[in-house]
Scaffold this motif. Structure first.
Motif, PDB file in Angstrom:
ATOM      1  N   SER A 100      -6.811  -5.535   8.339  1.00  0.00           N
ATOM      2  CA  SER A 100      -5.813  -5.288   8.130  1.00  0.00           C
ATOM      3  C   SER A 100      -4.302  -5.374   8.956  1.00  0.00           C
ATOM      4  N   LEU A 101      -2.888  -6.002   9.018  1.00  0.00           N
ATOM      5  CA  LEU A 101      -1.709  -5.599   9.248  1.00  0.00           C
ATOM      6  C   LEU A 101      -0.765  -4.684   8.096  1.00  0.00           C
ATOM      7  N   TYR A 102       0.012  -3.877   9.250  1.00  0.00           N
ATOM      8  CA  TYR A 102       0.049  -2.709   8.784  1.00  0.00           C
ATOM      9  C   TYR A 102       1.256  -2.706   9.310  1.00  0.00           C
ATOM     10  N   LEU A 103       2.976  -2.936   8.475  1.00  0.00           N
ATOM     11  CA  LEU A 103       4.334  -3.286   8.520  1.00  0.00           C
ATOM     12  C   LEU A 103       4.832  -2.003   7.540  1.00  0.00           C
ATOM     13  N   PRO A 104       5.755  -1.040   8.569  1.00  0.00           N
ATOM     14  CA  PRO A 104       6.556  -0.663   6.938  1.00  0.00           C
ATOM     15  C   PRO A 104       7.789  -0.830   6.748  1.00  0.00           C
ATOM     16  N   MET A 105       7.567  -0.397   5.201  1.00  0.00           N
ATOM     17  CA  MET A 105       8.906  -1.113   3.853  1.00  0.00           C
ATOM     18  C   MET A 105      10.030  -0.135   4.755  1.00  0.00           C
ATOM     19  N   GLU A 106       9.814   0.762   5.434  1.00  0.00           N
ATOM     20  CA  GLU A 106      11.694   1.051   5.762  1.00  0.00           C
ATOM     21  C   GLU A 106      11.235   1.594   7.300  1.00  0.00           C
ATOM     22  N   ARG A 107      12.343   1.858   7.992  1.00  0.00           N
ATOM     23  CA  ARG A 107      12.881   2.116   8.579  1.00  0.00           C
ATOM     24  C   ARG A 107      12.915   3.287   8.876  1.00  0.00           C
ATOM     25  N   PRO A 108      12.582   4.382  10.201  1.00  0.00           N
ATOM     26  CA  PRO A 108      12.026   5.241  10.581  1.00  0.00           C
ATOM     27  C   PRO A 108      13.084   5.775  10.313  1.00  0.00           C
ATOM     28  N   HIS A 109      14.956   5.560  10.622  1.00  0.00           N
ATOM     29  CA  HIS A 109      15.353   6.805  10.416  1.00  0.00           C
ATOM     30  C   HIS A 109      15.957   6.549   8.447  1.00  0.00           C
ATOM     31  N   GLU A 110      15.331   5.880   8.060  1.00  0.00           N
ATOM     32  CA  GLU A 110      15.561   5.979   6.277  1.00  0.00           C
ATOM     33  C   GLU A 110      14.892   6.672   5.787  1.00  0.00           C
ATOM     34  N   GLU A 119       1.021  -0.656   0.447  1.00  0.00           N
ATOM     35  CA  GLU A 119      -0.281  -0.023   0.030  1.00  0.00           C
ATOM     36  C   GLU A 119       0.723   1.354  -0.006  1.00  0.00           C
ATOM     37  N   HIS A 120       1.054   1.826  -1.028  1.00  0.00           N
ATOM     38  CA  HIS A 120       1.752   3.243  -0.800  1.00  0.00           C
ATOM     39  C   HIS A 120       0.441   4.204  -0.449  1.00  0.00           C
ATOM     40  N   GLY A 121       1.631   4.997   0.659  1.00  0.00           N
ATOM     41  CA  GLY A 121       0.943   6.519   1.230  1.00  0.00           C
ATOM     42  C   GLY A 121       0.698   6.224   2.212  1.00  0.00           C
ATOM     43  N   ALA A 122       1.091   5.011   2.904  1.00  0.00           N
ATOM     44  CA  ALA A 122       0.042   4.404   4.189  1.00  0.00           C
ATOM     45  C   ALA A 122       0.503   5.421   5.131  1.00  0.00           C
ATOM     46  N   ARG A 123      -1.198   5.771   6.255  1.00  0.00           N
ATOM     47  CA  ARG A 123      -0.449   6.969   7.291  1.00  0.00           C
ATOM     48  C   ARG A 123      -0.813   5.839   8.662  1.00  0.00           C
ATOM     49  N   LEU A 124       0.775   5.805   8.735  1.00  0.00           N
ATOM     50  CA  LEU A 124       1.044   4.750   9.730  1.00  0.00           C
ATOM     51  C   LEU A 124       1.342   5.921  11.280  1.00  0.00           C
ATOM     52  N   GLY A 125       0.229   5.733  12.076  1.00  0.00           N
ATOM     53  CA  GLY A 125       0.639   6.992  13.375  1.00  0.00           C
ATOM     54  C   GLY A 125       0.703   9.154  12.855  1.00  0.00           C
ATOM     55  N   ASP A 126       2.267   8.858  12.984  1.00  0.00           N
ATOM     56  CA  ASP A 126       1.846  10.679  12.267  1.00  0.00           C
ATOM     57  C   ASP A 126       2.564  10.249  11.568  1.00  0.00           C
ATOM     58  N   ARG A 127       3.158   9.540  10.839  1.00  0.00           N
ATOM     59  CA  ARG A 127       4.004   9.844   9.216  1.00  0.00           C
ATOM     60  C   ARG A 127       3.303   8.876   8.204  1.00  0.00           C
ATOM     61  N   THR A 128       3.501   9.029   6.966  1.00  0.00           N
ATOM     62  CA  THR A 128       2.748   8.907   6.020  1.00  0.00           C
ATOM     63  C   THR A 128       4.212   7.676   5.102  1.00  0.00           C
ATOM     64  N   MET A 129       4.270   6.842   4.838  1.00  0.00           N
ATOM     65  CA  MET A 129       4.701   5.697   4.205  1.00  0.00           C
ATOM     66  C   MET A 129       4.680   5.906   2.861  1.00  0.00           C
ATOM     67  N   ARG A 130       5.820   5.951   1.904  1.00  0.00           N
ATOM     68  CA  ARG A 130       6.163   5.824   0.483  1.00  0.00           C
ATOM     69  C   ARG A 130       5.808   4.452   0.335  1.00  0.00           C
TER      70      ARG A 130
END
Length: 337
Positions: free
Chosen positions: A327-337, A252-263
């Motif tokens: 739906s279980l969402y997991l970021p594909m990049e870590r926050p420091h990336e 899923e592109h542009g997923a909002r997880l917490g206070d961040r929008t993930m690529r």
């Protein structure tokens, strides 16, 4: 060993909990919330919750919860804590009678391996409770494995032993050094195939289907904890009467997880054809000690969402009769990336 009562469970729970009275002053907080706020439980009692959290808008929402007699969820609320620090968290408010409101505080995870995402104290508490029963279960399965002549039955006994060992290792990990997660590569499809083997081995198991995206790369996380989340979801579906469970993976592109929008985020859907989530459970489904079954503990989904948040992700659902999707969402990049 005794079974913990509800007061003990709330004390053990890693989710921050406060009970607020009709005057919006704190009646009680658990140690987890005290740790977030850097304040002792005794110091917190008697203070207005909005003042304690340095969030003046909270009072109006608490009043609305009491006036309307129903729960509210607030996402991404930022409030102040000791020494000028700020915390961003999801808040859930639920009236519990006698003019009291139960408030849950879920700080948004920022780093799976960092100190901002402490491991659930609930999991550590229950790790103590399950170790002895697991040892007994493993011993009984070993005896069966030695005595059974049928190879298929021996294979089932071996599966019980392997699961007992997995849970025992998980419990040991939770009890060591605060139970740091064992972070490594996660092949989500291998994990789901392992899940399917566990689900179909159970009595009166539903049919399991796949809808996998074969192009998905590996992600990172704790395999055992993520497997526990997915086991909770599939067993809930089975116990609710689902005849078919579909395991689906997507990006899923542009997923909002917490206070961040993930690529890009990995989404694992557990879909079932059961009766769906009851209307009265929808606003409180992830609350601790809330269950739709008389024999339920009300901890499975609360802990599952906690593990998802610990991984920097989330756990969400949509439901209607015959079509429920967790739906279980997991970021594909870590926050420091």
């Amino acid at each position: 060993m005794h079974a913990p009562d509800q007061a003990e469970l709330l004390t053990l729970l890693g989710t921050g909990i406060a009970v607020v009275g009709p005057d919006l002053r704190v009646l009680w907080i658990n140690p987890a919330l005290g740790e977030v706020l850097d304040v002792g439980p005794r110091t917190a009692v008697g203070q207005p919750l909005g003042l304690l959290l340095r969030q003046p808008l909270l009072a109006g929402q608490l009043e609305r919860t009491l006036a309307e007699g129903r729960g509210y969820n607030l996402r991404g609320v930022t409030f102040g804590v000791a020494r000028g620090r700020e915390v961003t968290a999801d808040l859930a408010m639920q009236p519990i009678g006698d003019g009291r409101v139960l408030v849950e505080v879920h700080p948004l995870a920022t780093d799976i391996s960092g100190s901002d995402t402490p491991l659930s104290a609930t999991l550590r508490g229950f790790a103590h409770e399950v170790k002895n029963p697991l040892a007994g279960l493993r011993g009984a399965a070993q005896l069966l494995e030695r005595r059974l002549a049928d190879s298929d039955q021996r294979q089932l006994a071996a599966m019980v032993i392997a699961e007992a060992d997995r849970l025992a290792a998980l419990a040991d990990g939770l009890l060591r050094h605060g139970g740091a997660a064992r972070i490594g590569p996660v092949n989500i499809h291998e994990l789901l195939e392992r899940l399917e083997g566990l689900v179909t081995a159970e009595a009166e198991a539903p049919r399991v289907r796949h809808d996998f995206d074969p192009s998905l790369p590996d992600t990172t996380g704790d395999n055992d904890r993520l497997l526990q989340v997915l086991l909770n979801l599939t067993r809930n579906a089975s116990e609710a009467g689902a005849r078919t469970i579909t395991l689906r993976t997507r990006i899923e592109h542009g997923a909002r997880l917490g206070d961040r929008t993930m690529r890009a985020a990995l989404r694992v859907d557990v879909m079932d054809d059961g009766p769906g989530v009851a209307d009265e459970m929808r606003d409180v489904l992830f609350h601790p000690l809330v269950s739709g079954r008389p024999d339920g503990t009300g901890l499975g989904l609360a802990l599952s969402r906690e593990i998802a948040l610990e991984h920097g992700g989330d756990l969400r659902y949509v439901s209607r009769p015959g079509d429920t999707v967790f739906s279980l969402y997991l970021p594909m990049e870590r926050p420091h990336e």
